[in-house]
Each structure stands twice: as structure tokens, then as C-alpha cells.
Design a protein around this motif. Structure first.
Motif, PDB file in Angstrom:
ATOM      1  N   GLU A 119       0.818  -1.214   0.000  1.00  0.00           N
ATOM      2  CA  GLU A 119       0.000   0.000   0.000  1.00  0.00           C
ATOM      3  C   GLU A 119       0.854   1.269   0.000  1.00  0.00           C
ATOM      4  O   GLU A 119       0.566   2.229  -0.711  1.00  0.00           O
ATOM      5  N   ILE A 120       1.901   1.280   0.829  1.00  0.00           N
ATOM      6  CA  ILE A 120       2.634   2.537   1.019  1.00  0.00           C
ATOM      7  C   ILE A 120       4.014   2.560   0.372  1.00  0.00           C
ATOM      8  O   ILE A 120       4.630   3.629   0.286  1.00  0.00           O
ATOM      9  N   MET A 121       4.527   1.381  -0.073  1.00  0.00           N
ATOM     10  CA  MET A 121       5.844   1.312  -0.714  1.00  0.00           C
ATOM     11  C   MET A 121       6.872   2.089   0.111  1.00  0.00           C
ATOM     12  O   MET A 121       7.389   3.140  -0.297  1.00  0.00           O
TER      13      MET A 121
ATOM     14  N   SER B 296      16.100 -18.177   4.692  1.00  0.00           N
ATOM     15  CA  SER B 296      15.272 -18.141   3.477  1.00  0.00           C
ATOM     16  C   SER B 296      14.187 -17.076   3.588  1.00  0.00           C
ATOM     17  O   SER B 296      13.875 -16.387   2.603  1.00  0.00           O
ATOM     18  N   MET B 297      13.602 -16.926   4.812  1.00  0.00           N
ATOM     19  CA  MET B 297      12.619 -15.867   5.039  1.00  0.00           C
ATOM     20  C   MET B 297      13.248 -14.493   4.819  1.00  0.00           C
ATOM     21  O   MET B 297      12.656 -13.607   4.191  1.00  0.00           O
ATOM     22  N   LEU B 298      14.462 -14.321   5.329  1.00  0.00           N
ATOM     23  CA  LEU B 298      15.184 -13.055   5.150  1.00  0.00           C
ATOM     24  C   LEU B 298      15.374 -12.763   3.667  1.00  0.00           C
ATOM     25  O   LEU B 298      15.129 -11.635   3.206  1.00  0.00           O
ATOM     26  N   GLN B 299      15.790 -13.770   2.912  1.00  0.00           N
ATOM     27  CA  GLN B 299      16.022 -13.583   1.483  1.00  0.00           C
ATOM     28  C   GLN B 299      14.722 -13.218   0.760  1.00  0.00           C
ATOM     29  O   GLN B 299      14.719 -12.374  -0.138  1.00  0.00           O
ATOM     30  N   GLY B 300      13.604 -13.850   1.177  1.00  0.00           N
ATOM     31  CA  GLY B 300      12.307 -13.534   0.581  1.00  0.00           C
ATOM     32  C   GLY B 300      11.870 -12.115   0.874  1.00  0.00           C
ATOM     33  O   GLY B 300      11.381 -11.397  -0.015  1.00  0.00           O
ATOM     34  N   LEU B 301      12.079 -11.679   2.120  1.00  0.00           N
ATOM     35  CA  LEU B 301      11.710 -10.315   2.498  1.00  0.00           C
ATOM     36  C   LEU B 301      12.593  -9.287   1.796  1.00  0.00           C
ATOM     37  O   LEU B 301      12.138  -8.203   1.424  1.00  0.00           O
ATOM     38  N   MET B 302      13.857  -9.639   1.583  1.00  0.00           N
ATOM     39  CA  MET B 302      14.741  -8.727   0.867  1.00  0.00           C
ATOM     40  C   MET B 302      14.325  -8.596  -0.598  1.00  0.00           C
ATOM     41  O   MET B 302      14.420  -7.510  -1.188  1.00  0.00           O
ATOM     42  N   LEU B 303      13.839  -9.687  -1.167  1.00  0.00           N
ATOM     43  CA  LEU B 303      13.348  -9.641  -2.547  1.00  0.00           C
ATOM     44  C   LEU B 303      12.151  -8.696  -2.651  1.00  0.00           C
ATOM     45  O   LEU B 303      12.054  -7.886  -3.582  1.00  0.00           O
ATOM     46  N   ILE B 304      11.245  -8.796  -1.651  1.00  0.00           N
ATOM     47  CA  ILE B 304      10.090  -7.886  -1.605  1.00  0.00           C
ATOM     48  C   ILE B 304      10.562  -6.435  -1.478  1.00  0.00           C
ATOM     49  O   ILE B 304      10.054  -5.533  -2.159  1.00  0.00           O
TER      50      ILE B 304
ATOM     51  N   ARG C  85      13.420  -5.130  -2.405  1.00  0.00           N
ATOM     52  CA  ARG C  85      14.030  -4.667  -3.656  1.00  0.00           C
ATOM     53  C   ARG C  85      12.954  -4.295  -4.673  1.00  0.00           C
ATOM     54  O   ARG C  85      13.079  -3.295  -5.395  1.00  0.00           O
ATOM     55  N   GLU C  86      11.893  -5.103  -4.738  1.00  0.00           N
ATOM     56  CA  GLU C  86      10.791  -4.814  -5.661  1.00  0.00           C
ATOM     57  C   GLU C  86      10.116  -3.487  -5.301  1.00  0.00           C
ATOM     58  O   GLU C  86       9.663  -2.754  -6.178  1.00  0.00           O
ATOM     59  N   ALA C  87      10.053  -3.205  -3.995  1.00  0.00           N
ATOM     60  CA  ALA C  87       9.413  -1.963  -3.534  1.00  0.00           C
ATOM     61  C   ALA C  87      10.371  -0.772  -3.580  1.00  0.00           C
ATOM     62  O   ALA C  87       9.972   0.361  -3.313  1.00  0.00           O
ATOM     63  N   GLY C  88      11.638  -1.045  -3.899  1.00  0.00           N
ATOM     64  CA  GLY C  88      12.637   0.030  -3.913  1.00  0.00           C
ATOM     65  C   GLY C  88      13.011   0.481  -2.518  1.00  0.00           C
ATOM     66  O   GLY C  88      13.370   1.650  -2.306  1.00  0.00           O
ATOM     67  N   SER C  89      12.948  -0.424  -1.544  1.00  0.00           N
ATOM     68  CA  SER C  89      13.172  -0.083  -0.133  1.00  0.00           C
ATOM     69  C   SER C  89      14.554  -0.522   0.343  1.00  0.00           C
ATOM     70  O   SER C  89      15.065  -1.576  -0.058  1.00  0.00           O
ATOM     71  N   ILE C  90      15.125   0.268   1.244  1.00  0.00           N
ATOM     72  CA  ILE C  90      16.335  -0.122   1.961  1.00  0.00           C
ATOM     73  C   ILE C  90      15.929  -1.073   3.088  1.00  0.00           C
ATOM     74  O   ILE C  90      14.874  -0.922   3.695  1.00  0.00           O
ATOM     75  N   VAL C  91      16.793  -2.052   3.389  1.00  0.00           N
ATOM     76  CA  VAL C  91      16.476  -3.047   4.422  1.00  0.00           C
ATOM     77  C   VAL C  91      17.290  -2.784   5.686  1.00  0.00           C
ATOM     78  O   VAL C  91      18.507  -2.590   5.631  1.00  0.00           O
ATOM     79  N   VAL C  92      16.596  -2.773   6.828  1.00  0.00           N
ATOM     80  CA  VAL C  92      17.236  -2.705   8.150  1.00  0.00           C
ATOM     81  C   VAL C  92      16.849  -3.959   8.919  1.00  0.00           C
ATOM     82  O   VAL C  92      15.661  -4.254   9.075  1.00  0.00           O
ATOM     83  N   ALA C  93      17.818  -4.701   9.401  1.00  0.00           N
ATOM     84  CA  ALA C  93      17.556  -5.878  10.240  1.00  0.00           C
ATOM     85  C   ALA C  93      17.635  -5.465  11.704  1.00  0.00           C
ATOM     86  O   ALA C  93      18.595  -4.804  12.114  1.00  0.00           O
TER      87      ALA C  93
END
Length: 430
Positions: A354-356, A378-386, A388-396
Motif C-alpha cells: 500500500e505505502i511502498m 530463506s525468510m530473510l532472502q524472501g523479504l529482501m526480494l520484496i 528490492r521490488e518496492a525500492g526499499s532499503i532493508v534494516v535488520a
């Protein structure tokens, strides 16, 4: 003779429960002199690093209901209420998270549950209460269509710092009852006044936790964390925000946090990007954009580009009609948006679409022991793929040791925060 035998057998069964494991006496445990299941369960939860929530459910309009029923009918109603709550709780809450469900304080029931994520569980508690009440009322309305029973609820967290766990338990129970009943001249009114006083006196303090570049270990931003008045029950953010939410003062408290953050940024001349937590309830308030502009007028030297609003908790945004509009307005004004708790809640993934968001923060439940769990990686890799698609930076979030950090590095996670890198401390110029 038979009656005496039955009573004796019943007493033997009750006392025999002393020897049973706690898991066998979760629901309506007897009051023991030699053993206290609530104290035992809460102590075990604390020792294992959990928080404990006390949730109270009260039957509304009890006097009107008793006027309509005979004594035997009312006894049957109470029996069915207890049965419905047990059935619903067993279906809604993981078995190991239930400490006890008991009925000692009067007409209401008290549920003690373990909560794993201490920082992001308020909306979860509200969701659990709503689901339980909806299900129980549906069951009882089928059985008692004329009565149409309804329930009210309230909750509180058991304070860990108290010298006596039992004292903390009883205090939390009393406050949860007050929240449910919202009685005149009760602790509920006292808590309302306490929160109002905190807001009026701006009696909160803020701690900063650095957000680190995983590759270079440089500080890239800081997240501001709120604490209540020193030495009080409300010093804990869990208690502070749960009371504010239940007393209808969450919006005012979160605005105060924003103002105090800006005040500290100005005082320290901090140039780092700053993360400020806000619930969807506050971000969807029709007054929010206007109130934020008024606050920012006092701090004209601070650019919106420096501020990231972190959407906390897993509240559903359904029905929050101003939420998406306000997010768009914040972006137009220059603020960035982060999505917290990703991977933990039922709604976080749908909110991302909704908010990208500019930044996606992966919940610590995914990160904890990730070096020992290939499914989590594997969950981490899946969330990172999401992301990247949203154009978001990832913070763990929640990194506690080097082994967890090494998994982030090999998966090219952008940023991280946790005790491994730095504990929360006073904001200083960086």
C-alpha cells in the motif's frame, strides 16, 4: 454417605492437582495454599525473557442479566461463559503462550499470557481481545438468544522491576479490571490523570540506538526510543503506551515524542537521519499533518529530509481512511517512511504494497538465531526480494551476536541495529 464420598473424592482431585505440571492446570486452576499457578507461570515467563500481559474480560450489564434469570439459569450461563472462553482461547492463542485463565476476582475472567516481542505487542493484545470477545459473544448468543451477552475488556503488563512478582501480578490485575470497567473514582481515572500529567509536564526521556551499515559498520541513522518517568511503573515503554492507548491519549503522547525528538536533535546539533516511531492510529489522525507543521515551525533548522517516520505495530490499516493520504502528504513534505516489524505481523506485508516504504525493518523474530536456522535465512532472502521490488532499503533489527551479523553480511543486508552494535543511550552529536 454417597454425598460425603463425592465431596471427599472432589477434594482429593483438587489437591492432587498440586502434583500436576503447569501445562495441565492452565484453565481455571484451583487456589492452592502450597502452590500458586499464576506466580509460577509468570516467574517462569520472566526467567525466559518474556513479558506477561494480564487481560480481563467482564460481562456487561450483569444486574440486568441476573434479573432475567433464575439462580440455576445464571449458574448455567456462567458455566457456558467459562466453557466458551476456554474453547476460544485454545483456538486463538498458542498453547505455550497461555499461562492461566482464572475466575477468582468476581464475575469476570482473567487471562495471563506470555508476550514474546516486548516492544511491538500493543496492537497484538488489542487484536487478541477483539477476536476472543467476538468469538465468545457469537457462541453465547446462539445459546442465549434473548440475553445477547456482551463483554468489555482491559489489559496491563506485569511489572518486572517490583520486589515482589505477586505484588506486580495483583497490581496489574487491578489496573486491567479498572481499564475494563472504566469506573468513576477508580484507578482508571487515576491512570488518565497520570498520562495527562506526563504529557503536560513533558515528563518523558529519549534514548538513541544507532542504525549501522552492515558492510562498513558506520552509523547511518539513529532510532529514538521513549521511556516514561524514572522510577515509576510507566517508565517502561510497554506500560506507558499501553495505558495511553487504553485511555485515549496515545495521539497526544506520540505528538509529545515527536516534539521531544526535534528538541534533542536541535540541542545536540545531530546531523544523522532520525527514526521516530508512530502507530498507524496516530498517522491516520485527521489532525496529524497540521499538528506536525505547527511543531516543525519551532524547529525550522531541522529538515524533514532528516526525519523518518517508522510505522510501528501491526495494526490493520483497514478503516483508517486518512492513513494513506497522510503518508502521501508526509512524502511530499520530504519525510521518509519506514515499515517496522516486517515478517512478524499479519498486516505488515499488505501495508508494504500500500505505502511502498522507503525503508523496511525486518523484525527480530526473523533475525534471532538466524545463523542456526536455514528457514529463517530463506525468510530473510524472501523479504529482501520484496524490499528490492518496492525500492526499499532493508534494516535488520535485534542483532545480538557476531554469528547473526555474519548472516546479514553474506546476504547483503543494507543496515542493522541491535545490542551487538550498540545499546540505546543518550543522543549525542555524531
Amino acid at each position: 454417605m454417597i454425598r460425603r464420598y463425592m465431596e471427599k473424592a472432589k477434594n482429593v482431585m483438587q489437591w492432587g492437582k498440586i502434583l500436576l505440571p503447569l501445562s495441565s492446570i492452565r484453565f481455571y486452576p484451583p487456589q492452592f495454599i502450597l502452590r500458586n499457578p499464576v506466580l509460577e507461570g509468570v516467574t517462569a515467563a520472566f526467567n525466559n525473557g518474556h513479558e506477561v500481559a494480564v487481560i480481563v474480560f467482564n460481562l456487561k450489564d450483569t444486574n440486568e442479566i441476573t434479573d432475567q434469570l433464575s439462580q440455576s439459569q445464571y449458574t448455567q450461563l456462567i458455566k457456558q461463559i467459562k466453557k466458551a472462553f476456554r474453547k476460544t482461547i485454545e483456538s486463538q492463542i498458542a498453547k505455550l503462550d497461555v499461562i492461566t485463565l482464572e475466575d477468582f476476582y468476581g464475575d469476570g475472567l482473567t487471562l495471563f499470557i506470555k508476550v514474546d516481542d516486548a516492544n511491538h505487542c500493543l496492537s497484538e493484545i488489542n487484536m487478541i481481545m477483539a477476536k476472543i470477545i467476538y468469538s465468545v459473544e457469537a457462541i453465547l448468543r446462539q445459546q442465549f438468544p434473548i440475553l445477547q451477552p456482551e463483554f468489555e475488556s482491559g489489559y496491563m503488563f506485569v511489572e518486572k522491576k517490583n520486589y515482589s512478582i505477586m505484588h506486580s501480578v495483583e497490581s496489574a490485575r487491578r489496573q486491567a479490571i479498572a481499564m475494563a470497567e472504566k469506573r468513576i473514582k477508580s484507578e482508571w481515572n487515576e491512570m488518565v490523570q497520570t498520562i495527562k500529567k506526563i504529557i503536560f509536564k513533558k515528563d518523558i526521556k529519549l534514548l538513541a540506538q544507532p542504525i549501522i551499515d552492515v558492510a562498513t559498520k558506520e552509523v547511518k541513522a539513529v532510532e529514538m526510543l521513549t521511556r516514561g518517568p524514572d522510577g515509576t511503573v510507566l517508565e517502561s515503554p510497554l506500560q506507558l503506551f499501553s495505558v495511553a492507548r487504553q485511555t485515549g491519549l496515545l495521539y497526544e503522547l506520540e505528538l509529545l515524542v515527536i516534539e521531544k525528538v526535534l528538541e534533542q536533535v536541535k540541542a545536540t546539533r545531530c546531523r544523522q537521519n532520525i527514526f521516530v516511531n508512530c502507530t498507524p492510529l496516530t498517522l491516520s489522525n485527521i489532525r496529524f499533518i497540521g499538528d506536525l507543521k505547527i511543531i516543525m515551525e519551532k524547529y525550522k533548522n531541522i529538515s524533514p529530509l532528516q526525519i523518518t517516520f517508522e510505522v510501528t505495530e501491526n495494526d490493520s490499516i483497514e478503516g483508517l481512511k486518512n492513513f494513506i493520504y497522510n503518508i502521501k502528504m508526509l512524502r511530499l513534505m520530504g519525510y521518509k517512511i519506514a515499515m517496522d516489524d516486517t515478517g512478524a505481523g499479519y498486516s505488515s506485508l499488505s501495508i508494504i504494497s500500500e505505502i511502498m516504504p522507503d525503508i523496511i525493518k525486518i523484525d527480530r523474530s526473523v533475525i534471532q538465531n538466524i545463523d542456526k536456522n536455514s528457514v529463517k535465512e530463506s525468510m530473510l532472502q524472501g523479504l529482501m526480494l520484496i524490499a528490492r521490488e518496492a525500492g526499499s532499503i532493508v534494516v535488520a533489527e535485534g542483532i545480538e551476536n557476531e554469528a547473526e551479523a555474519s548472516v546479514l553480511k553474506r546476504n547483503n543486508v543494507d543496515l542493522a541495529q541491535g545490542f551487538f552494535y550498540a545499546r540505546p543511550a543518550a543522543l549525542v552529536r555524531m
